[in-house]
Design a protein around this motif. Structure first.
Motif, mmCIF file in Angstrom:
data_model
loop_
_atom_site.group_PDB
_atom_site.id
_atom_site.type_symbol
_atom_site.label_atom_id
_atom_site.label_comp_id
_atom_site.label_asym_id
_atom_site.label_seq_id
_atom_site.Cartn_x
_atom_site.Cartn_y
_atom_site.Cartn_z
ATOM 1 N N GLU A 179 0.828 -1.202 0.000
ATOM 2 C CA GLU A 179 0.000 0.000 0.000
ATOM 3 C C GLU A 179 0.865 1.256 0.000
ATOM 4 N N SER B 168 2.417 1.742 -3.378
ATOM 5 C CA SER B 168 1.453 1.946 -4.455
ATOM 6 C C SER B 168 1.378 3.428 -4.823
ATOM 7 N N THR B 169 1.164 3.679 -6.103
ATOM 8 C CA THR B 169 1.058 5.068 -6.562
ATOM 9 C C THR B 169 -0.369 5.579 -6.499
ATOM 10 N N THR B 170 -1.337 4.683 -6.326
ATOM 11 C CA THR B 170 -2.735 5.114 -6.249
ATOM 12 C C THR B 170 -3.087 5.489 -4.820
ATOM 13 N N GLU B 171 -4.017 6.405 -4.693
ATOM 14 C CA GLU B 171 -4.485 6.856 -3.382
ATOM 15 C C GLU B 171 -5.400 5.797 -2.776
ATOM 16 N N GLN B 172 -5.159 5.441 -1.517
ATOM 17 C CA GLN B 172 -5.945 4.421 -0.826
ATOM 18 C C GLN B 172 -6.821 5.086 0.225
#
Length: 106
Positions: free
Chosen positions: A69, A72-76
């Motif tokens: 997480e 990861s480059t995406t927003e969680q």
């Protein structure tokens, strides 16, 4: 320097805190079981050791999940994970086993 080093270090410290918690609760529970004049059932000791090992395994899986997480480059979105709830339930069950040991001392 490792990217997101502070987050990774905090994640590892959390993992180590779970390890310390499981070790302390299991050790304390086994010690309490040996204090009384009555020897506790080996099954309760096995259950205590098994639940401690399960806490450690789930803490490791949680740490690995958090590492992915963090990288990861995406927003969680912040949400409760099944690992967190299961770890909480296992620690509570270990305290219940300690209570069971304590009742055998009386």
């Amino acid at each position: 320097m490792i990217r997101n080093f502070q987050e990774h270090a905090a994640n590892e410290r959390t993992f180590l805190a779970w390890i310390r918690t499981a070790t302390a609760v299991v050790g304390f529970g086994l010690a309490i079981g040996r204090l009384g004049s009555q020897v506790p059932s080996p099954w309760t000791e096995i259950a205590m050791l098994f639940s401690g090992g399960l806490v450690i395994l789930l803490a490791y899986l949680r740490m690995r999940s958090k590492q992915r997480e963090i990288d990861s480059t995406t927003e969680q979105a912040a949400e409760e994970r099944p690992f967190d709830l299961l770890l909480l339930a296992l620690v509570c069950s270990m305290f219940a086993l300690i209570a069971f040991f304590t009742l055998h001392l009386v």
